[in-house]
Design a protein around this motif. Structure first.
Motif, PDB file in Angstrom:
ATOM      1  N   LEU A 372      17.150 -34.029  40.510  1.00  0.00           N
ATOM      2  CA  LEU A 372      18.484 -34.301  41.046  1.00  0.00           C
ATOM      3  C   LEU A 372      18.691 -35.806  41.251  1.00  0.00           C
ATOM      4  CD1 LEU A 372      18.696 -31.479  43.745  1.00  0.00           C
ATOM      5  CD2 LEU A 372      19.881 -31.531  41.544  1.00  0.00           C
ATOM      6  N   PRO A 373      19.955 -36.247  41.211  1.00  0.00           N
ATOM      7  CA  PRO A 373      20.236 -37.664  41.483  1.00  0.00           C
ATOM      8  C   PRO A 373      20.079 -37.980  42.951  1.00  0.00           C
ATOM      9  CG  PRO A 373      22.277 -36.452  41.181  1.00  0.00           C
ATOM     10  CD  PRO A 373      21.173 -35.488  40.871  1.00  0.00           C
ATOM     11  N   ILE A 374      19.556 -39.153  43.234  1.00  0.00           N
ATOM     12  CA  ILE A 374      19.462 -39.574  44.625  1.00  0.00           C
ATOM     13  C   ILE A 374      20.818 -40.082  45.079  1.00  0.00           C
ATOM     14  CG2 ILE A 374      17.010 -40.084  44.455  1.00  0.00           C
ATOM     15  CD1 ILE A 374      17.652 -42.985  44.156  1.00  0.00           C
ATOM     16  N   ALA A 375      21.027 -40.152  46.376  1.00  0.00           N
ATOM     17  CA  ALA A 375      22.358 -40.411  46.934  1.00  0.00           C
ATOM     18  C   ALA A 375      22.915 -41.770  46.526  1.00  0.00           C
ATOM     19  CB  ALA A 375      22.332 -40.288  48.450  1.00  0.00           C
ATOM     20  N   ASP A 376      22.035 -42.760  46.321  1.00  0.00           N
ATOM     21  CA  ASP A 376      22.517 -44.081  45.907  1.00  0.00           C
ATOM     22  C   ASP A 376      22.280 -44.289  44.419  1.00  0.00           C
ATOM     23  OD1 ASP A 376      19.667 -46.165  46.813  1.00  0.00           O
ATOM     24  OD2 ASP A 376      19.795 -44.148  45.963  1.00  0.00           O
TER      25      ASP A 376
END
Length: 381
Positions: A372-376
């Motif tokens: 998954l993509p990290i928040a930043d």
């Protein structure tokens, strides 16, 4: 598929006892050490004479443990890699294979790119270039999953429009007939109603694929999601399963929708709990960071930076070989009575999050990996 290339001379990275090194420039050594490709030099007896740092990582052993040891102590002796080495020596040229499986005591690579080249000196010495291409393979599988999800959307939209309305009329007519037929014939009208309701339920299950509205995304602590789903599982379908957590508490939040991520891992946990043996069933939950991975978003100039990997591993019997290629497609299920929509929905949600999902399965160990993509993680990579 074999590839041919000219013979190359690769500078030695470490001395093997009794082996004379080629001249090595400091810049060449730094270059080979920095390469993400595993480079292994072999002498005429297929003993390791030198390696770079990437080869140490791939084989899971230090340089001191590798040097002067036969290659078949680290890679299975029946591997097709040895046939490539023999072919290279026989033809005094270089050959390669774009997709090869490699295994050994500390090595399991399902998809590897392999090149074997003759060294110009000493005679019979060769260089191996090995690259784990599992990520490229997973990206290709993810593209298949996206195509399958789009197909499911089209099917669901067609069914909702073309099937549900006539079914409502059929059910209504059966209910009217029920009051006018004999008691023995009412079983037939009830059967019509039941089957109509069953088909409507299947259509309703597919309608989730037609929802193309973007879900609200925000930073989500993935460990809170996993612990929430674990508690649900242990209170219900996973009460007899042993859960083990291997979490990295330093991980940043992911960019996602909490409710949808709960749905993803609830499906994966339930599948794992149903796959494990009745006695001794175990599920291992692992989180880790994987740097340097990004994917392009359709229609966007930027790339989405992935990096957070969540794995759900069970000790069940594994995914049947015949289902592996279509595992994330709708209507594909290995369970008796299964509709084959759970993993298709999981793939859709993960794709909507800009992530990847992968399955590696063999008897006694099945691992689903969600990246998954990290928040930043938005912006140029």
């Amino acid at each position: 598929m074999n590839r041919a290339s000219p013979a190359v001379a690769i500078p030695k990275l470490a001395l093997a006892p009794g082996t004379r090194n080629l001249p090595l420039l400091p810049d060449a050594l730094a270059l080979l050490e920095a390469l993400p490709l595993a480079i292994i030099a072999l002498d005429a007896g297929n003993r390791v004479s030198s390696v770079n740092a990437a080869a140490e990582v791939l084989l899971g052993l230090s340089r001191a443990q590798l040097i002067s040891k036969p290659l078949n102590e680290h890679i299975a002796a029946d591997s097709p890699l040895f046939a490539l080495i023999d072919a290279t020596r026989a033809g005094a040229s270089a050959v390669g294979e774009s997709d090869m499986s490699l295994s050994g005591p500390r090595l399991t690579v399902e998809h590897a790119a392999v090149d074997v080249a003759m060294l110009s000196h000493p005679a019979g010495h060769v260089a191996l270039l090995l690259q784990d291409r599992g990520l490229e393979w997973r990206l290709a599988q993810q593209a298949v999953s996206r195509d399958a999800a789009r197909s499911a959307k089209a099917i669901a939209a067609m069914l909702a429009h073309e099937v549900k309305n006539p079914l409502s009329g059929i059910r209504g007519a059966a209910q009217l007939l029920e009051s006018k037929v004999s008691a023995s014939d009412r079983q037939l009208t009830q059967l019509i109603c039941e089957e109509t309701d069953r088909i409507v339920g299947m259509v309703n299950g597919l309608e989730v694929f037609t929802d193309s509205r973007p879900a609200p995304m925000q930073p989500v602590n993935i460990h809170e999601v996993l612990e929430h789903v674990r508690r649900l599982a242990q209170a219900g379908f996973g009460r007899d399963v042993a859960f083990r957590e291997e979490y990295d508490p330093s991980l940043p939040p992911v960019l996602g929708n909490r409710d949808q991520l709960i749905q993803v891992f609830l499906n994966l946990f339930k599948n794992a709990a149903e796959a494990v043996p009745a006695s001794g069933g175990a599920i291992v939950l692992n989180t880790r960071y994987r740097p340097g991975l990004s994917v392009s978003e359709p229609g966007a100039a930027s790339r989405r930076r992935l990096g957070l990997v969540i794995t759900v591993q069970d000790n069940g019997s594994g995914v049947p070989e015949a289902l592996k290629a279509q595992l994330f497609e709708p209507f594909v299920s290995g369970k008796a009575g299964g509709k084959g929509l759970g993993l298709a929905l999981v793939a859709k949600i993960v794709t909507d999050h800009g992530g990847l999902i992968d399955c590696d399965s063999q008897p006694g160990r099945t691992t689903f990996s969600v990246i998954l993509p990290i928040a930043d993680g938005r912006g140029d990579a």
